[in-house]
Design an enzyme around this catalytic site. Sequence first.
Site, PDB file in Angstrom:
ATOM      1  N   LYS A  67      87.274  72.809  51.845  1.00 54.62           N
ATOM      2  CA  LYS A  67      85.945  72.206  51.740  1.00 54.62           C
ATOM      3  C   LYS A  67      85.709  71.699  50.322  1.00 54.62           C
ATOM      4  O   LYS A  67      86.107  72.366  49.368  1.00 54.62           O
ATOM      5  CB  LYS A  67      84.872  73.245  52.095  1.00 54.62           C
ATOM      6  CG  LYS A  67      84.963  73.807  53.494  1.00 54.62           C
ATOM      7  CD  LYS A  67      83.904  74.880  53.752  1.00 54.62           C
ATOM      8  CE  LYS A  67      84.109  76.106  52.914  1.00 54.62           C
ATOM      9  NZ  LYS A  67      83.115  77.166  53.153  1.00 54.62           N
ATOM     10  N   ASP A  73      76.074  77.794  53.331  1.00 56.03           N
ATOM     11  CA  ASP A  73      75.059  78.080  52.321  1.00 56.03           C
ATOM     12  C   ASP A  73      75.100  77.095  51.161  1.00 56.03           C
ATOM     13  O   ASP A  73      74.314  77.204  50.227  1.00 56.03           O
ATOM     14  CB  ASP A  73      75.233  79.503  51.777  1.00 56.03           C
ATOM     15  CG  ASP A  73      76.482  79.645  50.917  1.00 56.03           C
ATOM     16  OD1 ASP A  73      77.581  79.264  51.403  1.00 56.03           O
ATOM     17  OD2 ASP A  73      76.380  80.114  49.775  1.00 56.03           O
ATOM     18  N   ASP A 112      81.168  83.794  52.716  1.00 53.37           N
ATOM     19  CA  ASP A 112      80.366  84.269  51.587  1.00 53.37           C
ATOM     20  C   ASP A 112      79.053  83.501  51.505  1.00 53.37           C
ATOM     21  O   ASP A 112      79.036  82.272  51.489  1.00 53.37           O
ATOM     22  CB  ASP A 112      81.147  84.109  50.279  1.00 53.37           C
ATOM     23  CG  ASP A 112      82.375  85.004  50.238  1.00 53.37           C
ATOM     24  OD1 ASP A 112      82.231  86.209  50.460  1.00 53.37           O
ATOM     25  OD2 ASP A 112      83.481  84.483  49.988  1.00 53.37           O
ATOM     26  N   ASP A 115      80.643  79.501  57.434  1.00 57.90           N
ATOM     27  CA  ASP A 115      81.164  79.955  56.156  1.00 57.90           C
ATOM     28  C   ASP A 115      81.045  81.478  56.108  1.00 57.90           C
ATOM     29  O   ASP A 115      80.322  82.079  56.926  1.00 57.90           O
ATOM     30  CB  ASP A 115      80.356  79.300  55.029  1.00 57.90           C
ATOM     31  CG  ASP A 115      80.923  79.613  53.659  1.00 57.90           C
ATOM     32  OD1 ASP A 115      82.154  79.708  53.526  1.00 57.90           O
ATOM     33  OD2 ASP A 115      80.126  79.772  52.714  1.00 57.90           O
TER      34      ASP A 115
END
Length: 257
Positions: free
Chosen positions: A182, A207, A13, A11
Amino acid sequence: MTRVIESWLTDMDGVLVHEGHAIPGAAEFVRALRDKERPFLILTNNSIFTARDLRARLATSGIEVPEESIWTSALATAQFLSDQVPGGSAYAIGEAGLTTALYEAGYTLTESDPDYVVLGETRTYSFEAITKAVRLILGGSRFICTNPDTTGPSQQGPLPATGAVAAMITAATGREPYFVGKPNPMMFRSALNRIDAHSETTAMIGDRMDTDVVAGIEAGLYTYLVMTGSTKIHEVDTFPFRPSKVVDSIANLVDLV
């Protein structure tokens, strides 16, 4: 870890960057991937920007990534539509990231009886565009969304995002969209196909438990959860599934490449 990891998905961010700044270890991790010629893709549900835009934004933060190593929900959506109805047509609500991806996939953008209504993220949702989408869907166009995120971050606080606008359109039409991004493992499978990787030898770094980790598990990947983004350590046990491993940050993974 018993699995041999040959390819990586990560990922963006919360894993590589936070509010425009590189997270410590991110540049080193990407450099290690490139130096050792490991297949990898950086994934993002953000459909606003093109891969070229995101490459430039990452470079500004000190992370050098080739444009072809970035996979957005807009690109995954365009690939999905091209597989479903090659050379089809769409009415798109979104920014350059979405419209460019659709064009490059061979799609015609039109307001006249399109095969699909495609909703992406934009900072300028208009009542007129949403009304047009509602009428086209009621007229028979199929409803697709780039991702289900209901809010997005900004320096002033949360902003309504794609999922929130999709809910408005669903309320007016009674039609649920198909979400490509996602946590749909479809996005991960399209990413694996793009780099010719296999799920059993690929790891996903994320995250968020509710998007990155669950989709990684469903796609058959080894999953790493980092503590530099949305999900906090005390929240991990509240989910009915677990990542393969929890680490403090991307810096902990540089030596594993």
